[in-house]
Every structure is written in structure tokens, then in C-alpha cells.
Design a protein around this motif. Structure first.
Motif, PDB file in Angstrom:
ATOM      1  N   TRP A 191       0.838  -1.206   0.000  1.00  0.00           N
ATOM      2  CA  TRP A 191       0.000   0.000   0.000  1.00  0.00           C
ATOM      3  C   TRP A 191       0.868   1.250   0.000  1.00  0.00           C
ATOM      4  CZ3 TRP A 191      -1.813   2.982   4.686  1.00  0.00           C
ATOM      5  CH2 TRP A 191      -2.681   4.031   4.314  1.00  0.00           C
ATOM      6  N   TYR A 192       1.955   1.231   0.768  1.00  0.00           N
ATOM      7  CA  TYR A 192       2.813   2.413   0.861  1.00  0.00           C
ATOM      8  C   TYR A 192       3.400   2.807  -0.493  1.00  0.00           C
ATOM      9  CZ  TYR A 192       2.694   1.716   5.958  1.00  0.00           C
ATOM     10  OH  TYR A 192       2.298   1.565   7.259  1.00  0.00           O
ATOM     11  N   LYS A 219       7.371  11.676   3.836  1.00  0.00           N
ATOM     12  CA  LYS A 219       6.837  11.997   5.157  1.00  0.00           C
ATOM     13  C   LYS A 219       5.470  11.351   5.394  1.00  0.00           C
ATOM     14  CE  LYS A 219       9.253  16.434   5.566  1.00  0.00           C
ATOM     15  NZ  LYS A 219       9.111  17.919   5.636  1.00  0.00           N
ATOM     16  N   ALA A 220       4.808  10.937   4.327  1.00  0.00           N
ATOM     17  CA  ALA A 220       3.513  10.273   4.480  1.00  0.00           C
ATOM     18  C   ALA A 220       3.659   8.840   4.967  1.00  0.00           C
ATOM     19  CB  ALA A 220       2.761  10.288   3.150  1.00  0.00           C
ATOM     20  N   ILE A 221       4.869   8.289   4.934  1.00  0.00           N
ATOM     21  CA  ILE A 221       5.106   6.885   5.273  1.00  0.00           C
ATOM     22  C   ILE A 221       5.639   6.767   6.698  1.00  0.00           C
ATOM     23  CG2 ILE A 221       6.231   4.756   4.537  1.00  0.00           C
ATOM     24  CD1 ILE A 221       4.442   6.005   2.371  1.00  0.00           C
ATOM     25  N   PRO A 222       5.107   5.848   7.504  1.00  0.00           N
ATOM     26  CA  PRO A 222       5.614   5.681   8.879  1.00  0.00           C
ATOM     27  C   PRO A 222       7.098   5.292   8.890  1.00  0.00           C
ATOM     28  CG  PRO A 222       3.529   4.523   8.591  1.00  0.00           C
ATOM     29  CD  PRO A 222       3.973   4.942   7.226  1.00  0.00           C
ATOM     30  N   GLN A 223       7.865   5.938   9.755  1.00  0.00           N
ATOM     31  CA  GLN A 223       9.308   5.736   9.776  1.00  0.00           C
ATOM     32  C   GLN A 223       9.704   4.327  10.184  1.00  0.00           C
ATOM     33  OE1 GLN A 223      11.487   8.775  11.882  1.00  0.00           O
ATOM     34  NE2 GLN A 223      10.404  10.448  10.865  1.00  0.00           N
ATOM     35  N   SER A 225       8.421   1.632   9.172  1.00  0.00           N
ATOM     36  CA  SER A 225       8.166   0.668   8.103  1.00  0.00           C
ATOM     37  C   SER A 225       9.432   0.417   7.295  1.00  0.00           C
ATOM     38  CB  SER A 225       7.059   1.180   7.174  1.00  0.00           C
ATOM     39  OG  SER A 225       7.498   2.309   6.446  1.00  0.00           O
ATOM     40  N   THR A 226       9.535  -0.786   6.740  1.00  0.00           N
ATOM     41  CA  THR A 226      10.680  -1.087   5.888  1.00  0.00           C
ATOM     42  C   THR A 226      10.626  -0.259   4.606  1.00  0.00           C
ATOM     43  OG1 THR A 226       9.479  -3.004   4.984  1.00  0.00           O
ATOM     44  CG2 THR A 226      11.033  -3.422   6.777  1.00  0.00           C
ATOM     45  N   PHE A 227       9.426   0.115   4.159  1.00  0.00           N
ATOM     46  CA  PHE A 227       9.301   0.958   2.972  1.00  0.00           C
ATOM     47  C   PHE A 227       9.979   2.307   3.213  1.00  0.00           C
ATOM     48  CE2 PHE A 227       7.597   3.923   0.021  1.00  0.00           C
ATOM     49  CZ  PHE A 227       7.336   3.199  -1.128  1.00  0.00           C
ATOM     50  N   TYR A 228       9.665   2.931   4.322  1.00  0.00           N
ATOM     51  CA  TYR A 228      10.277   4.229   4.638  1.00  0.00           C
ATOM     52  C   TYR A 228      11.792   4.098   4.690  1.00  0.00           C
ATOM     53  CZ  TYR A 228      11.506   8.526   7.092  1.00  0.00           C
ATOM     54  OH  TYR A 228      12.063   9.744   7.425  1.00  0.00           O
ATOM     55  N   GLN A 229      12.268   3.076   5.373  1.00  0.00           N
ATOM     56  CA  GLN A 229      13.707   2.903   5.540  1.00  0.00           C
ATOM     57  C   GLN A 229      14.411   2.728   4.194  1.00  0.00           C
ATOM     58  OE1 GLN A 229      13.636  -0.381   8.316  1.00  0.00           O
ATOM     59  NE2 GLN A 229      12.437   0.845   9.756  1.00  0.00           N
ATOM     60  N   CYS A 230      13.753   2.018   3.279  1.00  0.00           N
ATOM     61  CA  CYS A 230      14.339   1.795   1.960  1.00  0.00           C
ATOM     62  C   CYS A 230      14.468   3.107   1.183  1.00  0.00           C
ATOM     63  CB  CYS A 230      13.484   0.790   1.189  1.00  0.00           C
ATOM     64  SG  CYS A 230      14.095   0.396  -0.459  1.00  0.00           S
ATOM     65  N   ILE A 231      13.405   3.910   1.140  1.00  0.00           N
ATOM     66  CA  ILE A 231      13.463   5.167   0.387  1.00  0.00           C
ATOM     67  C   ILE A 231      14.394   6.161   1.082  1.00  0.00           C
ATOM     68  CG2 ILE A 231      12.136   7.040  -0.643  1.00  0.00           C
ATOM     69  CD1 ILE A 231      11.580   4.193  -1.774  1.00  0.00           C
ATOM     70  N   GLN A 390       2.445  -3.587   8.599  1.00  0.00           N
ATOM     71  CA  GLN A 390       3.597  -4.407   8.203  1.00  0.00           C
ATOM     72  C   GLN A 390       3.134  -5.811   7.869  1.00  0.00           C
ATOM     73  OE1 GLN A 390       7.058  -3.069   8.214  1.00  0.00           O
ATOM     74  NE2 GLN A 390       6.999  -4.728   6.728  1.00  0.00           N
ATOM     75  N   SER A 391       3.301  -6.201   6.628  1.00  0.00           N
ATOM     76  CA  SER A 391       2.978  -7.569   6.225  1.00  0.00           C
ATOM     77  C   SER A 391       4.089  -8.523   6.671  1.00  0.00           C
ATOM     78  CB  SER A 391       2.838  -7.648   4.702  1.00  0.00           C
ATOM     79  OG  SER A 391       1.902  -6.730   4.226  1.00  0.00           O
TER      80      SER A 391
END
Length: 503
Positions: A191-192, A219-223, A225-231, A390-391
Motif C-alpha cells: 500500500w505504501y 513523510k507520508a510513510i511511517p518511519q 516501516s521497511t518501505f520508509y527505511q528503503c526510500i 507491516q505484512s
């Protein structure tokens, strides 16, 4: 004189947005439409450019020695010969059309039914969601990771363009329109991917600084999350190596290159996970720095889903630049097809330019903006962080065992040690109305009766999955209930999960 004043006003507003956060921005309707057109045109060009390389380069950069061509009639060739390339576009248009028919308050079931019954083929999270919906599992459960092993895949990311293009300057509104739709097929990082892309599109209407757009959308993504960390690691890599995108690519590959969700990608170079493909969009945008050809080439050469990633990057940059500022070299093949509807829809690019403008004006008004005769005033939004998801939390894949396409009734007992399992396989039959029935047992207890439609449109991506087992030794068995002649079942492999080791 009126036009001169309007241009001056536009310049002041855009400067305010470029140099910092502006609470409101006034732009002409002509500029607004030009940017909407640029977004749709840019993504169509991007997916066409990257089409020949799609998933041919997994876990590796497309080498400089491999030429990526842009012949004069490239778009027309794909429209004629391989229209399925444009799933990025016709999926978007499914949602645009529902908004057009049902209004901005359309019910999620309207989107789910349009999506599930549409004539096009689907894959990964989309197909699993379609299967779920057709089996009565409706959104958001259809995209939840325990119901959809592909929940972290790229699907909503490539379909979220509509949300930002209908929400100029309003990333939170883009996220709002994409929330229910995105959870139809994805969850968590999946979703992120759509949240991030939709927010970048929205911000691209009111800012022309790519660095700002990428960082602000994140900034819309929770810190956590692995998605945030990747970007965030992409942004760090860009700061460390501003002139060498390949070094940042390697940083991301080393840290995020191993798929843990999609059963096709685990223990394989194939990676359709949203976060790493979003990383490639960000790499293309940051290192390309508004050079249209450079952005497309870098996003493509990152590999993996190398048509969808330049599509998103091209659409975002097309929104920043506007339709009129996309170089003629890139526009020439596109202009041949702008009046032609995408397959599976009656909407062409020229038609969606008009629909997109209409919807954007309505969204602007709904969110406190003002639509005037020749201009619009947009209440610009600062991105707000969405909820944490988090899946596959607490899980990691342990083994994948191949079965060589063995028929279900020849597999016998599947013994494994772990807390989760996915059985990959399929069913084919001459009678496309046939639905195979398979009882699945674990440790002698019947878990469910699985339905396996023969029709590709309705198929299940995977035969069975369960992520809620107690950690330990288990035995899985399967029993066919309604065997018929000319029906073939195949078990490709099993994927076993164990409890993740704390780091």
C-alpha cells in the motif's frame, strides 16, 4: 494585460512553492490541465520505453552495453501487438471511470466489482485480490497479507497515479482517494508504494524541486516501516554519491534485494516488492534531475519491474514539466495513439486529459480551494503520516522445495518444519467453466476446501497458504474432490516460513 498579471501571479505562486511550503497556490487552468496531461502522457511514454526490458534483469543493473531504443512508432506497436503492456494505464482508468460514473464518493464495492469483472488479465496482488473478491472476500480483506501472499507486491504502486493526478497540491487527499482502493489488493509496504507515488504526483503540481518532492512525499510513510527505511536509504545514497546512481542502487540491493513475501520472488533474483521498485523510481527522479530521457533511462536500468518504474517516474516528471515541455523526441510516438482507447476500456489519452481536468477541479473545490474563470486556487497540503502496517511481521522464509509441476494427487504428504507455508501451483482444463475442488489438511485436520477455477481470468495465484501455524513439525496433505478428464493440476513448489530471528 490580464494574461500578463496571471503569468506574474503564477510565477510568484510557483516560486513560493519551490522555495518552501506555501499554504495556497494559484495557477491558471491552462497550466493545471497541461500538468494533468503531462502526468498521463509521461507514464504512457515511460511504460512503453521500458517495455522491452520488463523483468529481464532481476537483481542486476541493465548494462550500458544494452541499448534501449525509442523508435518512431513504438507506442503504436505496443497498442497493436502487445496492449497488455499498458496495465499501468488501463488499471488506473478503471478507477477513473468509476469516479466518473459514480462520483467522488463512490463505494469501494463499485471499484471492487469493476476491477474483479474487468476483461483484462491480472497478476500477483491484483490477481489474488480478484480471486478473493470473486470468492466473496471483499476489500480491505482481499488485500490483507494473510489473505493475499502478494500483499507487498508493486500492484497498487503502478495504479496510484490517478490519486495524485486528481488531487493537485493535496497529497493527503490523494492518499484518501487511494486508501480503500489500495487496500483492495495490497497492504503494508504494498500500500505504501501507492501512497508514496500518489503523494509525489500531487506535490508535482505545486513544486518543481525533485529532491523536495521525493523527501516530502516520504513523510507520508511511517518511519518504522521497511518501505520508509528503503526510500530514506535512497536519499542518503544520493547525498553520498550524487554523481553515481549505481552506487546507490548497490546499497539498496544489498539491504533490500531479498524478497520475503511474494512466493514467486523468495529465494529468486525476481523481486516485485513495492519498496525496492519505488526505490528505483526515486533513484531515477533524483539522479535524472528533470532531464526526461535521463530519468526514464535510470529508472529502467535499475531493472526488475523496469517498465512500471519508468512509467511512474515519467508520469511524475511529466506532471512537474507539463505536457508542453516534454521533449518532442519523446512525444512523437505518443501522438500517434492519443486518440486510441486503451484496450479493455473506451478511454483514450485525449479523453482522460478531459476527465482528469474535470475531476481535479471538483477535488480542488471540495478541499477548500477555489475555481475561478481562468485560474484555480489550491489549498496546498503538507503530507501527514499514514497508519503503520507491516505484512509478514515476525516471519521469514526458511526453505523453498521444488516439486517439478507434480500433479496434486501425486504429491503425497508434505512434511515441513515452521510456522507458515505457501503451496504454489495451478490448474488448467479444456472446460474454462470448470472449478477444481481440493481439500487441504494439516496434521490430519481439514483446513479448507480450496476452489481452483480453470479460467485464467478467475484463477488462484497459489493453491494454499497459511501463516498462522504453531512453530514446529507439520504434515500437509491435499485431496482432489471432483477430478475430471482433461484437467491438469501442477504443484510447482512449497515455501516454508519460520519465526524471524531478532536482529
Amino acid at each position: 494585460m490580464k494574461n500578463i498579471k496571471l503569468i506574474a501571479l503564477l510565477g510568484i505562486a510557483m516560486l513560493a512553492a519551490t522555495t518552501g511550503f506555501a499554504k495556497s497556490v494559484t495557477i491558471s487552468k491552462a497550466v493545471l490541465k497541461d500538468k494533468i496531461m503531462g502526468g498521463w502522457a509521461g507514464q504512457t511514454i515511460g511504460v512503453t520505453y521500458g517495455g522491452p526490458t520488463e523483468f529481464k534483469y532481476g537483481g542486476r543493473i541493465i548494462p550500458d552495453t544494452t541499448q534501449i531504443k525509442w523508435p518512431d512508432h513504438q507506442c503504436k506497436w505496443y497498442y497493436d501487438k502487445a496492449p497488455g503492456l499498458y496495465d499501468d494505464l488501463y488499471m488506473d482508468l478503471t478507477f477513473v471511470e468509476v469516479f466518473e460514473k459514480e462520483g467522488l464518493d463512490a463505494n469501494i464495492n463499485d471499484f471492487a466489482n469493476a476491477f474483479a469483472h474487468a476483461g483484462y488479465d491480472l497478476w500477483h496482488a491484483n490477481q489474488s485480490a480478484r480471486y478473493n473478491i470473486l470468492q466473496g472476500i471483499m476489500p480491505p480483506e482481499s488485500g490483507y497479507w494473510k489473505n493475499n501472499p502478494h500483499a507487498d507486491d508493486i500492484d497498487f504502486q503502478i495504479e496510484a497515479d490517478f490519486s495524485g493526478l486528481m488531487s493537485p497540491g493535496m497529497p493527503n487527499t490523494a492518499i484518501h482517494y487511494g486508501d480503500k482502493i489500495g487496500h483492495m489488493m495490497n497492504y503494508g509496504d504494498g500500500w505504501y508504494g501507492g501512497v508514496f507515488v500518489g503523494a509525489m504526483y500531487a506535490l508535482s503540481f505545486v513544486n518543481d524541486d525533485v529532491n523536495y518532492i521525493v523527501s516530502e512525499a516520504l513523510k507520508a510513510i511511517p518511519q518504522q516501516s521497511t518501505f520508509y527505511q528503503c526510500i530514506a536509504d535512497v536519499i542518503k545514497g544520493y547525498k553520498l554519491y550524487p554523481n553515481d546512481w549505481k552506487k546507490t542502487w548497490q546499497l539498496i540491493q544489498d539491504k533490500y534485494g531479498n524478497e520475503i513475501g511474494c512466493p514467486d520472488g523468495v529465494f529468486s533474483p525476481f523481486n516485485i516488492d513495492a519498496k525496492i521498485n519505488s526505490a528505483y523510481i526515486a533513484i531515477g527522479l533524483l539522479y535524472g534531475q528533470k532531464d526526461f530521457g535521463k530519468v526514464l533511462e535510470i529508472a529502467t536500468r535499475c531493472g526488475q519491474d523496469s517498465d512500471c518504474n519508468p512509467s511512474s517516474a515519467g508520469g511524475i516528471l511529466g506532471t512537474i514539466l507539463g505536457y508542453k515541455n516534454i521533449p518532442a523526441y519523446w512525444m512523437k510516438p505518443l501522438k500517434e495513439v492519443e486518440d486510441r482507447p486503451f484496450k479493455y476500456t473506451d478511454i483514450s489519452l485525449n479523453k482522460v486529459y478531459e476527465i482528469g481536468m474535470k475531476q481535479a477541479l471538483e477535488v480542488i473545490q471540495r478541499n477548500g480551494g477555489k475555481v475561478m474563470k481562468d485560474a484555480v486556487k489550491i489549498n496546498v497540503q503538507k503530507p501527514q503520516t499514514v497508519r503503520f502496517e507491516q505484512s509478514f511481521a515476525g516471519l521469514e522464509p526458511s526453505i523453498k522445495k521444488n516439486y517439478g509441476n507434480k500433479p496434486i494427487d501425486k504429491v503425497g504428504e508434505i512434511k515441513f518444519n515452521g510456522c507458515g507455508i505457501v503451496v504454489r501451483g495451478n490448474l488448467t482444463a479444456d472446460d474454462k467453466n470448470y472449478v477444481g475442488l481440493v481439500d487441504v489438511y494439516i496434521d490430519g485436520q481439514k483446513m479448507k476446501t480450496v476452489k481452483l477455477p480453470a479460467a485464467s481470468h478467475d484463477r488462484a495465484n497459489d493453491i494454499y497458504w497459511n501463516y498462522d501455524l504453531s512453530d514446529g513439525d507439520h504434515v500437509l496433505t491435499m485431496k482432489r474432490l471432483n477430478s475430471q478428464d482433461n484437467v491438469k493440476t501442477r504443484v510447482y513448489s512449497i515455501l516454508v516460513y519460520k519465526k524471524a530471528q531478532k536482529k
